[in-house]
Motif scaffolding. Structure first.
Motif, short mmCIF file in Angstrom:
data_model
loop_
_atom_site.label_atom_id
_atom_site.label_comp_id
_atom_site.label_asym_id
_atom_site.label_seq_id
_atom_site.Cartn_x
_atom_site.Cartn_y
_atom_site.Cartn_z
N LYS A 129 0.84 -1.21 0.00
CA LYS A 129 0.00 0.00 0.00
C LYS A 129 0.87 1.25 0.00
O LYS A 129 0.56 2.24 -0.67
N CYS A 130 1.95 1.21 0.72
CA CYS A 130 2.88 2.35 0.80
C CYS A 130 3.52 2.60 -0.57
O CYS A 130 3.59 3.73 -1.05
N LYS A 132 2.34 1.61 -3.51
CA LYS A 132 1.31 2.04 -4.46
C LYS A 132 1.01 3.53 -4.25
O LYS A 132 0.88 4.27 -5.24
N THR A 133 0.92 3.98 -3.01
CA THR A 133 0.65 5.39 -2.72
C THR A 133 1.78 6.27 -3.26
O THR A 133 1.52 7.29 -3.91
N ASN A 137 1.52 9.01 -6.43
CA ASN A 137 1.84 10.43 -6.24
C ASN A 137 3.02 10.84 -7.10
O ASN A 137 2.96 11.85 -7.81
N TYR A 144 -2.78 14.03 -3.09
CA TYR A 144 -3.17 13.18 -1.97
C TYR A 144 -4.69 12.94 -1.97
O TYR A 144 -5.15 11.83 -1.71
N ILE A 147 -5.62 10.37 -4.56
CA ILE A 147 -5.18 9.03 -4.14
C ILE A 147 -6.15 8.48 -3.10
O ILE A 147 -6.55 7.30 -3.15
N SER A 148 -6.55 9.35 -2.14
CA SER A 148 -7.46 8.88 -1.09
C SER A 148 -8.80 8.43 -1.68
O SER A 148 -9.38 7.45 -1.23
N MET A 151 -8.15 5.00 -3.63
CA MET A 151 -7.86 3.87 -2.74
C MET A 151 -8.95 3.67 -1.68
O MET A 151 -8.94 2.67 -0.97
N VAL A 158 -3.17 8.50 3.46
CA VAL A 158 -2.24 8.76 2.35
C VAL A 158 -1.01 9.48 2.87
O VAL A 158 0.13 9.11 2.53
N GLN A 161 1.15 7.02 4.72
CA GLN A 161 1.87 6.12 3.81
C GLN A 161 3.05 6.84 3.15
O GLN A 161 4.13 6.28 3.01
N MET A 162 2.83 8.09 2.75
CA MET A 162 3.91 8.88 2.13
C MET A 162 5.02 9.15 3.15
O MET A 162 6.19 9.08 2.83
#
Length: 189
Positions: A129-130, A132-133, A137, A144, A147-148, A151, A158, A161-162
């Motif tokens: 997940k990290c 993919k985030t 980006n 962000y 992405i939120s 996902m 998000v 994870q970033m």
């Protein structure tokens, strides 16, 4: 002694005659050469060399002719020689600089390629997940918020994870002190 007597004495190696000519023409010659160089120190060097040349060629002086025009010609020729010398010197420096720059670019490309490989390896070790985030980006250029929505997670997730991705990247590059540079390259948000 008048100028012609000084010339005759100089031709015979009289140092006092040389001194008299030096005192008479030095300041005038420096002023003359400064009009070309716009630099008093280099003009003084040129004029001093002109007087050395005059002394070394004293046997070529014509006894019934003033040495003034001869001195001015020597000084001017010395000025031209200095320009040519500077051009050769600058050309050599340009060649050296260009070679150093080419070497540096080649070296920088090799180092950059190594860092890219290292960055990819670090990204591959991130949790799915990290990773993919981060990819959404940095590779896809999504914000962000976008992405939120894709996902189905909160913006805070998000951000988290970033943050985790940046920490791992920073840790991977901390030995090279480059993580701030790389983070700057990665930050698009």
């Amino acid at each position: 002694m008048n100028e012609l007597e000084v010339t005759k004495a100089l031709k015979n190696g009289d140092e006092n005659a040389f001194r008299q000519l030096f005192d008479l023409y030095y300041d005038r010659l420096v002023a003359y050469i400064v009009t070309y160089t716009n630099d008093k120190m280099s003009s003084e060097d040129i004029v001093q060399q002109a007087f050395i040349d005059l002394w070394n060629a004293k046997d070529k002086l014509e006894e019934f002719k003033s040495p003034k025009s001869y001195l001015y010609t020597i000084a001017y020729n010395r000025f031209i020689d200095s320009i040519n010398s500077n051009k050769r010197h600058n050309k050599l420096l340009d060649v050296i600089y260009e070679k150093a720059l080419r070497d540096r670019i080649e070296e920088d490309n090799e180092v950059l390629e190594q860092r890219i490989v290292k960055m990819k390896k670090i990204i591959e070790t991130l949790p799915p997940k990290c990773r993919k985030t981060l990819e959404m980006n940095k590779i896809n250029g999504l914000k962000y918020k976008e992405i939120s929505e894709i996902m189905g997670v909160s913006i805070k997730t998000v951000e988290s994870q970033m943050s985790l991705a940046f920490k791992k990247i920073r840790k991977g590059f901390e030995s090279e002190n480059l993580y701030l540079f790389l983070l700057h390259l990665l930050k698009k948000e």
